[in-house]
Design a protein around this motif. Structure first.
Motif, PDB file in Angstrom:
ATOM      1  N   THR B 272      96.303  65.430  62.317  1.00  0.00           N
ATOM      2  CA  THR B 272      96.847  66.767  62.078  1.00  0.00           C
ATOM      3  C   THR B 272      95.760  67.779  61.796  1.00  0.00           C
ATOM      4  O   THR B 272      96.023  68.870  61.318  1.00  0.00           O
ATOM      5  N   ARG B 285     101.127  63.436  67.803  1.00  0.00           N
ATOM      6  CA  ARG B 285     101.750  63.887  66.554  1.00  0.00           C
ATOM      7  C   ARG B 285     103.092  63.194  66.369  1.00  0.00           C
ATOM      8  O   ARG B 285     103.716  62.823  67.351  1.00  0.00           O
ATOM      9  N   PRO B 286     103.639  63.095  65.196  1.00  0.00           N
ATOM     10  CA  PRO B 286     102.996  63.420  63.928  1.00  0.00           C
ATOM     11  C   PRO B 286     102.147  62.246  63.434  1.00  0.00           C
ATOM     12  O   PRO B 286     102.141  61.190  64.051  1.00  0.00           O
ATOM     13  N   ASP B 596      96.854  72.366  57.836  1.00  0.00           N
ATOM     14  CA  ASP B 596      96.951  70.947  58.157  1.00  0.00           C
ATOM     15  C   ASP B 596      98.182  70.405  57.430  1.00  0.00           C
ATOM     16  O   ASP B 596      98.277  70.499  56.205  1.00  0.00           O
ATOM     17  N   CYS B 597      99.138  69.849  58.166  1.00  0.00           N
ATOM     18  CA  CYS B 597     100.403  69.467  57.544  1.00  0.00           C
ATOM     19  C   CYS B 597     100.270  68.255  56.615  1.00  0.00           C
ATOM     20  O   CYS B 597     101.179  67.931  55.876  1.00  0.00           O
ATOM     21  N   ARG B 598      99.108  67.578  56.647  1.00  0.00           N
ATOM     22  CA  ARG B 598      98.866  66.502  55.685  1.00  0.00           C
ATOM     23  C   ARG B 598      98.960  67.020  54.256  1.00  0.00           C
ATOM     24  O   ARG B 598      99.348  66.296  53.343  1.00  0.00           O
ATOM     25  N   ASP B 601     101.544  71.546  54.205  1.00  0.00           N
ATOM     26  CA  ASP B 601     101.626  72.926  54.635  1.00  0.00           C
ATOM     27  C   ASP B 601     101.981  72.920  56.122  1.00  0.00           C
ATOM     28  O   ASP B 601     101.118  72.723  56.960  1.00  0.00           O
ATOM     29  N   CYS B 602     103.269  73.087  56.455  1.00  0.00           N
ATOM     30  CA  CYS B 602     103.716  72.905  57.844  1.00  0.00           C
ATOM     31  C   CYS B 602     103.344  74.104  58.711  1.00  0.00           C
ATOM     32  O   CYS B 602     103.762  75.218  58.454  1.00  0.00           O
ATOM     33  N   PRO B 603     102.519  73.904  59.740  1.00  0.00           N
ATOM     34  CA  PRO B 603     102.168  75.023  60.608  1.00  0.00           C
ATOM     35  C   PRO B 603     103.252  75.302  61.653  1.00  0.00           C
ATOM     36  O   PRO B 603     103.119  76.238  62.434  1.00  0.00           O
ATOM     37  N   CYS B 605     104.526  73.262  64.280  1.00  0.00           N
ATOM     38  CA  CYS B 605     104.237  72.889  65.665  1.00  0.00           C
ATOM     39  C   CYS B 605     105.497  72.436  66.399  1.00  0.00           C
ATOM     40  O   CYS B 605     105.520  72.416  67.627  1.00  0.00           O
ATOM     41  N   CYS B 608     108.208  67.496  64.598  1.00  0.00           N
ATOM     42  CA  CYS B 608     109.105  66.698  63.761  1.00  0.00           C
ATOM     43  C   CYS B 608     110.583  66.986  64.057  1.00  0.00           C
ATOM     44  O   CYS B 608     111.337  66.063  64.349  1.00  0.00           O
TER      45      CYS B 608
END
Lengths: 233, 626
Positions: B272, B285-286, B596-598, B601-603, B605, B608
């Motif tokens: 990510t 991903r994811p 970085d969604c790790r 913090d969901c960008p 994309c 999911c």
């Protein structure tokens, strides 16, 4: 550390393993067998094992030898059992013996190899013709043979003192040569060099061997051969 | 076949163990007792093919089913090809020496574009017509998967179907569908009937059932399904839970020394970090991690079953694994007494990674490689490589102090917005790293430090934020290479770069369309194969092939695409939305980093919700107890 000597054969498709591939394969076999292998130190530890003599790619053998050092004493039968179950097709373990402490390493003592070399006849060859060729060759005072070195150069050596025994038989369209030659650190004869020497006598065979098999590796002392497994004498 | 091979052919080729099979853990089934027979075809030489984890996974998975059989077929090296062609022998499988044409399915893996000519060559060596339309029920079904299957259009006319996504999910459904239609082991179902059935399997893309139309200027107008039941978009298949995914406990152990000659323990899938040039970062991903408990068990099984001397913790970004420290420590404690080392395929550019490397070298010591990718902070922000010069300085200082003397640095050139200052930045960084090494040596002694700088040319890829970007023209890339060569002279620095013309062709095929099929076929007919092996790369033959079909490679590689342009791969859906990619592109041009969604913090994309999966971080599951 206790050292064990293993006698094994390399046959079928496994004969196409190079010496390096064979070493890598044995390393993995010993790990799979779960033996308490002893390792060399340093950044890249390697199992302590050593082979009697390298075998060329494509050459089968029924008598190869390998010494392995272990961390602890184990029964020969137990080792035999565990290793046999982890060998890929084409490799077979024939015998395991405990080597006495202080015995010289394999490479230092093995000095003779027995080969069976099959050569394609280019025209029909009679038994008489064949034995005359062999007799002529062994009576020569010197047998000059050319060898291509690793860097592509050529060098010449005398095969005569390194050729211990030579016989040949006709077998259909093949000529079967059985040759005992010097092997090991002080000089190594290649089977195809024996073939080329025979061709130089005028024998009508293909100098590229059709098939080669190593029948034995020996410790040659005073004209007498000893098996590398005879460790207690 | 086998006798001929043993007596006549193998003595004449280099590295014969490429063709003997018979390795430890090879699966040899009774051909007659299986119903669906598949050849896994890797279009490169044995040493490369056997380093591919996907092969080991699918080989185990398929062969675990008693009704199915999977054997391996690889590209023969040129000497072997000559022996086969001279004797009019077909390409054969390594397990039972079966001719390629005898299989029900041939599955190619498309790992890199420059292996496409090898795919055609292997079909031809197998006596199988190259074009899908020339094959009938007498021929095997030819399918392909892997990352390049997400823009497979240059191969669309040659393949019967493409499989999109994780093979563990998709391939069993494909084989089950074939099995249903096979009335007897030697029966071959009608092709259209078979394709009708496969069209219903999610993730299967049947290119012959789509019509592509073009604008006058050559751009794609639209791609439409031509038959009822054909989906307008084909969506990627994905393994939701890596702990439960199939795991090959008995991978094949090659005799030959292969590229990745070790246990490949897959600790996680996906990444990510969001580097904007990276296609794998989108296509996988994811992020899905395996639990430490599962990994330690798998490592033990693999060590026992293979006898390998090294366990590589593989993934796109292993240092990101949540519980990496405790995992490494546990694995070392278990295995180092038996002379089995642990290795990481890549390191992040930070102190943490160097500490990890120090830990690992307790058993075996390897060189250290860092990938800052760009020479200036501005350009690193453009590509979203979240690395600062400070990070690099800290990392290499740590590495030199810990005793490493050889450092490798990876960079890319030709990136969007690149200037001369960015290129000079590469040389400046390399020199700075070298002088840090020299400084440390003055204090600590040891060998002189060396820095190896490897610079690849940027290749824009489909399904990335840079998919609209042009590649630098070849002469410009070559100029930049020479410019850098001038800057990277001197003691202690080695500079490596690739043939820019090869990167150019890669860019053509990475974003090509169906009209490239005849070019590919002509290039192959002119003798192109093993293109990524420099000794076999024949650029002139490629250019002749383009000319023959009046096709302009520049149209594909060096053109800026518009936001509204229909891209040849738009109907293939990896789960990440095109809008997100465009936003990322805009952020890139503004040199703004993204989340970085790790870190939770969901960008946005879209993967999911789109695929019904979630980021799955399991690495810390038993972390708290250690």
């Amino acid at each position: 550390m206790p050292r064990y000597r293993m006698a094994f054969s390399k046959e079928g498709l496994a004969r196409f393993l190079s010496h390096l591939e064979l070493m890598r394969t044995w390393e993995r076999v010993l790990r799979r067998a779960g033996l308490p292998i002893s390792f060399s130190g340093g950044f890249n530890p390697h199992p302590k094992m050593s082979f009697a003599s390298a075998l060329a790619v494509g050459v089968a053998s029924r008598a190869e030898y390998l010494d392995v050092e272990l961390e602890e004493e184990l029964g020969e039968a137990a080792i035999h059992h565990r290793v046999s179950q982890c060998l890929p097709e084409g490799l077979r373990l024939n015998k395991v013996v405990r080597v006495p402490d202080g015995a010289p390493p394999l490479m230092a003592v093995v000095n003779s190899a027995l080969y069976r070399i099959k050569l394609k006849a280019r025209q029909p060859i009679s038994a008489g013709e064949l034995s005359r060729s062999v007799a002529f060759l062994v009576q020569q005072p010197a047998i000059p043979v050319e060898r291509t070195t690793k860097d592509g150069g050529k060098k010449c050596y005398d095969l005569k003192p390194m050729l211990f025994d030579l016989h040949a038989y006709t077998a259909g369209e093949m000529v079967e040569v059985v040759a005992e030659v010097q092997a090991g650190s002080s000089g190594n004869v290649r089977p195809e060099e024996v073939a080329r020497a025979l061709v130089s006598t005028g024998l009508a065979v293909d100098p590229h061997p059709f098939q080669v098999e190593r029948l034995g590796l020996f410790i040659r002392k005073g004209g007498e051969n000893h098996c590398p497994l005879e460790v207690n004498e | 076949m086998r006798q001929l091979l043993e007596q006549e052919i193998l003595p004449r080729v280099v590295k014969p163990t490429r063709y003997t099979g018979n390795e430890w853990n090879m699966v040899k089934k009774n051909w007659e007792e299986t119903t669906v027979r598949m050849a896994f075809a890797f279009p490169d030489v044995y040493e490369v093919a056997m380093s591919h984890l996907g092969l080991q996974i699918l080989y185990g998975l398929v062969n675990d089913n008693p009704a199915w059989l999977m054997e391996r077929v690889f590209a023969p090296w040129v000497d072997m090809e000559e022996e086969l062609r001279r004797r009019k022998l077909p390409l054969f499988s390594l397990e039972s020496f079966q001719p390629l044409a005898e299989f029900d399915v041939i599955g190619f893996t498309m790992q890199y574009e420059m292996s496409y000519t090898n795919i055609l060559n292997m079909l031809d060596l197998g006596g199988i017509p190259l074009y899908s339309r020339d094959r009938n029920r007498e021929h095997p079904l030819v399918v392909a998967g892997g990352p390049c299957a997400f823009n497979p259009e240059p191969l669309a006319d040659f393949m019967d179907c493409f499989l999109l996504g994780d093979g563990e999910e998709l391939l069993p459904e494909v084989l089950a569908a074939i099995q249903q239609l096979k009335k007897a082991p030697d029966h071959r179902p009608d092709r259209e009937e078979l394709l009708d059935r496969l069209a219903r399997v999610a993730g299967v893309y049947i290119p012959s059932r789509y019509q592509v139309s073009y604008h006058e200027d050559g751009r794609v107008r639209e791609v439409v399904p031509t038959m009822p039941g054909t989906p307008a978009r084909v969506i990627r298949r994905v393994v939701a839970n890596l702990d439960e995914a199939y795991f090959p406990s008995k991978p094949i152990v090659p005799f030959a020394e292969v590229v990745h000659d070790r246990i490949m323990l897959e600790v996680l899938r996906g990444c990510t970090r969001g580097c904007r040039f990276c296609q794998a970062g989108i296509l996988y991903r994811p992020v899905r991690e395996r639990s430490p408990r599962v990994l330690t068990r798998q490592a033990a099984v693999l060590a026992r079953e293979t006898g390998h001397h090294e366990i590589s913790l593989t993934s796109l970004s292993t240092a990101d694994y949540t519980g990496i420290n405790s995992l490494v420590r546990t694995l070392l404690d278990t295995h180092e007494g038996r002379g089995v080392g642990i290795s990481l395929p890549s390191l992040r550019v930070d102190a943490f990674s160097v500490d990890l490397a120090k830990e690992i070298q307790r058993v075996r010591r390897a060189g250290l490689t860092f990938a800052p990718e760009a020479g200036s902070q501005r350009l690193r922000d453009v590509i979203n490589k979240g690395v600062t010069e400070e990070d690099l300085v800290t990392a290499v200082t740590g590495a030199f102090e810990a005793g490493w003397r050889g450092i490798k640095l990876y960079f890319m050139m030709g990136l969007p917005t690149e200037t001369k200052e960015d290129l000079e930045g590469i040389a400046r960084l390399a020199r700075r790293v070298l002088s840090i090494g020299q400084e440390v040596r003055r204090v600590k002694g040891g060998k002189a430090p060396t820095v190896t700088v490897s610079i690849s040319s940027f290749v824009p890829k489909a399904h990335t934020p840079f998919q609209w970007e042009p590649q630098d023209p070849v002469p410009e890339l070559q100029q930049k290479q020479q410019f850098l060569k001038g800057l990277l002279r001197g003691k202690g620095i080695t500079y490596n770069y690739h043939d820019a013309r090869l990167s150019f062709l890669e860019a053509v095929f990475a974003r090509g369309d169906r009209r490239l099929a005849p070019v590919l076929a002509s290039a192959w007919a002119r003798g192109c194969k093993f293109d990524s092996w420099s000794e076999h790369f024949r650029y002139d033959a490629w250019m002749e092939a383009f000319q023959q079909h009046r096709m302009d490679p520049v149209f594909y590689a060096n053109r800026t695409r518009e936001r509204t342009e229909v891209l040849p791969w738009d109907h293939l859906d990896p789960g990440v939305s095109k809008d997100f990619l465009w936003e990322e592109r805009q952020m890139a041009l503004a040199a703004r980093p993204s989340a970085d969604c790790r870190q939770g913090d969901c960008p946005g994309c879209g993967v999911c919700p789109g695929l019904g999966v979630a980021v799955d971080l399991r690495g810390g599951d038993n972390h708290a107890q250690i």
